[in-house]
Design a protein around this motif. Structure first.
Motif, PDB file in Angstrom:
ATOM      1  N   TYR A  64      -7.778   7.550  -3.748  1.00 31.27           N
ATOM      2  CA  TYR A  64      -7.052   7.875  -4.908  1.00 31.27           C
ATOM      3  C   TYR A  64      -6.319   6.689  -5.347  1.00 31.27           C
ATOM      4  O   TYR A  64      -6.025   5.662  -4.457  1.00 31.27           O
ATOM      5  CB  TYR A  64      -5.802   9.058  -4.545  1.00 31.27           C
ATOM      6  N   HIS A  65      -5.871   6.719  -6.556  1.00 27.37           N
ATOM      7  CA  HIS A  65      -5.064   5.649  -7.103  1.00 27.37           C
ATOM      8  C   HIS A  65      -3.390   6.448  -7.255  1.00 27.37           C
ATOM      9  O   HIS A  65      -3.523   7.435  -7.752  1.00 27.37           O
ATOM     10  CB  HIS A  65      -5.550   4.985  -8.432  1.00 27.37           C
ATOM     11  N   ILE A  72       0.945  -1.196   0.072  1.00 30.65           N
ATOM     12  CA  ILE A  72       0.056  -0.032   0.139  1.00 30.65           C
ATOM     13  C   ILE A  72       0.781   1.091  -0.077  1.00 30.65           C
ATOM     14  O   ILE A  72       1.858   1.298   0.332  1.00 30.65           O
ATOM     15  CB  ILE A  72      -1.063  -0.059   1.103  1.00 30.65           C
ATOM     16  N   ASN A  73       0.094   2.283  -0.375  1.00 32.95           N
ATOM     17  CA  ASN A  73       0.915   3.562  -0.149  1.00 32.95           C
ATOM     18  C   ASN A  73      -0.109   4.477   0.554  1.00 32.95           C
ATOM     19  O   ASN A  73      -1.296   4.680   0.083  1.00 32.95           O
ATOM     20  CB  ASN A  73       1.186   4.216  -1.788  1.00 32.95           C
ATOM     21  N   SER A  74       0.406   5.030   1.652  1.00 36.61           N
ATOM     22  CA  SER A  74      -0.540   5.715   2.452  1.00 36.61           C
ATOM     23  C   SER A  74      -1.325   6.703   2.132  1.00 36.61           C
ATOM     24  O   SER A  74      -2.330   7.177   2.395  1.00 36.61           O
ATOM     25  CB  SER A  74       0.055   6.223   3.709  1.00 36.61           C
ATOM     26  N   ILE A  75      -0.781   7.382   0.724  1.00 40.47           N
ATOM     27  CA  ILE A  75      -1.453   8.840   0.321  1.00 40.47           C
ATOM     28  C   ILE A  75      -2.594   8.147  -0.610  1.00 40.47           C
ATOM     29  O   ILE A  75      -3.536   9.231  -0.572  1.00 40.47           O
ATOM     30  CB  ILE A  75      -0.363   9.367  -0.727  1.00 40.47           C
ATOM     31  N   GLN A 128       1.055  11.856   2.468  1.00 42.93           N
ATOM     32  CA  GLN A 128       2.451  11.322   2.857  1.00 42.93           C
ATOM     33  C   GLN A 128       2.648  10.023   1.970  1.00 42.93           C
ATOM     34  O   GLN A 128       1.815   9.287   1.718  1.00 42.93           O
ATOM     35  CB  GLN A 128       2.697  10.742   4.399  1.00 42.93           C
ATOM     36  N   LEU A 129       3.979  10.131   1.225  1.00 39.37           N
ATOM     37  CA  LEU A 129       4.375   9.065   0.508  1.00 39.37           C
ATOM     38  C   LEU A 129       4.760   8.038   1.169  1.00 39.37           C
ATOM     39  O   LEU A 129       6.242   8.337   1.814  1.00 39.37           O
ATOM     40  CB  LEU A 129       5.215   9.411  -0.734  1.00 39.37           C
ATOM     41  N   ALA A 188      -4.540   5.921   6.685  1.00 35.25           N
ATOM     42  CA  ALA A 188      -4.309   4.494   6.080  1.00 35.25           C
ATOM     43  C   ALA A 188      -5.006   3.748   7.003  1.00 35.25           C
ATOM     44  O   ALA A 188      -5.499   2.469   6.520  1.00 35.25           O
ATOM     45  CB  ALA A 188      -2.755   4.300   5.891  1.00 35.25           C
ATOM     46  N   SER A 189      -4.633   3.718   8.413  1.00 33.51           N
ATOM     47  CA  SER A 189      -5.278   2.730   9.216  1.00 33.51           C
ATOM     48  C   SER A 189      -6.944   2.532   9.199  1.00 33.51           C
ATOM     49  O   SER A 189      -7.267   1.492   9.123  1.00 33.51           O
ATOM     50  CB  SER A 189      -4.878   3.233  10.723  1.00 33.51           C
TER      51      SER A 189
END
Length: 383
Positions: free
Chosen positions: A218-219, A169-172, A178-179, A360-361
């Motif tokens: 977002y993607h 995953i990417n938190s953004i 944040q990346l 993200a959590s």
């Protein structure tokens, strides 16, 4: 299923991951953390947010203690009690990761922290929760010498009747500014999948049916396509117009404003250099690709919030390092979340940098609820 799943949290840190699960509808009942300043922050922040204590309490100590009696018996008793009340039991945790990080110790499973990943997997296999979440740095999944260890851990889980799915995953993508890439491994007991009526067809894996993308905001492809500004000369307290075509809610300045960082209780907490102020004045806004002395850009996301290994993150338009309040904002935490006033700066930034971004959590938590058909997400899934 309509009862909130019960979470046993390990390597809890200050509770960023736990908070996302709690606010999404899970019952975080058991909290285990080894580092006292993290645990104190966990308790302090929850108290200031008016949140109740965990049902089964706080447990300060090494996770390896739960492999031995009497703590092993205590854990088993609590899990059995929870299951007897027809509540699902889930383990969540992100073992310390520097041994798998390219920028860290890189000792792998032989390092002291690396061994804790194996311990967590062993504990899952022994205590048999209905489901689990394992979070770690992408180096564990992407680096060849660590990937073999990762696959062995999965093999052990599969041999104990878990069916797993994973995603880098990417938190953004969940709305955090944040990346930050992390590998997320989630597993469910085969018996639970049967109860949920989930049957995998020939050639299918759990990843084929798990709703990983349903709760992304977002993607990464659309984020990368946005016209983010490049480096610009540093101007102390200078103004810059927001560029057109970017997502404002993914920017540093949006979250600074949203969390009112200047008036936050942790606003005054930041490192003050004894020397080197001149250097702070020369680094352009947005020059964040160096190993150290990264200056954030107000109209871009932050690089990974990590403040170890001499990483120095500078304020976009002030001649200083980031404050604790600003770092908390970049972890997308609610503005009400705060750290104790007496925490040392080193522990404060370690606490913040080690956490999973709150947005993200939440995104991961609601994805699991959706899959479990629990609460409002489950209702939506059934309609």
């Amino acid at each position: 299923m309509n009862k909130a799943p019960t979470i046993f949290s390990f390597f809890s840190g200050a509770g960023f991951l736990d908070l996302g699960f709690e606010k999404s509808g899970f019952n975080v009942a058991f909290v285990n953390e080894y580092h006292l300043p993290f645990m104190e922050t966990y308790q302090y922040s929850r108290n200031h947010m008016g949140m109740s204590q965990p049902e089964y309490g706080y447990h300060l100590g090494d996770i390896t203690e739960f492999e031995r009696n009497p703590k092993s018996e205590l854990l088993s008793k609590l899990i059995n009690q929870t299951k007897s009340e027809d509540r699902l039991v889930g383990f969540i945790g992100g073992p310390p990761c520097p041994d798998f990080s390219v920028g860290g110790k890189n000792k792998g499973h032989e390092g002291e922290n690396g061994k804790l990943s194996a311990t967590y997997i062993d504990l899952i296999c022994k205590q048999s929760p209905d489901f689990f979440l394992f979070e770690n740095v992408k180096g564990l999944w992407r680096t060849k010498k660590h990937r073999a260890f990762y696959e062995l851990m999965k093999d052990k889980l599969h041999s104990h009747d878990y069916v797993t799915t994973e995603r880098l995953i990417n938190s953004i993508e969940y709305g955090a500014p944040q990346l930050r890439e992390r590998i997320i491994l989630i597993g469910f007991k085969k018996s639970l999948l049967n109860k949920l009526g989930i049957e995998l067809e020939a050639g299918q894996t759990l990843t084929d049916v798990f709703p990983w993308e349903d709760h992304l905001k977002y993607h990464i492809e659309e984020i990368n396509a946005m016209p983010w500004p490049g480096m610009e000369p540093f101007a102390e307290n200078g103004k810059r117009e927001r560029p057109a075509g970017i997502s404002e809610e993914l920017t540093v300045d949006f979250w600074f404003e949203k969390n009112d960082v200047g008036n936050h209780p942790n606003a005054h907490q930041h490192f003050t250099p004894q020397a080197g102020l001149a250097r702070f004045l020369t680094i352009p806004e947005g020059d964040d690709l160096k190993k150290s002395y990264k200056r954030l850009h107000r109209w871009r996301p932050s690089p990974t919030v990590a403040y170890g290994n001499n990483e120095v993150h500078l304020h976009p338009y002030k001649a200083r390092r980031l404050s604790v309040a600003e770092a908390l904002a970049l972890q997308s935490l609610p503005k009400e979340f705060q750290l104790p006033q007496n925490i040392t700066l080193s522990n404060a930034f370690k606490t913040v940098g080690n956490g999973v971004p709150y947005e993200a959590s939440k995104g991961i938590a609601v994805t699991i609820l959706d899959f479990l058909k629990v609460g409002e997400y489950g209702e939506a899934n059934r309609s």
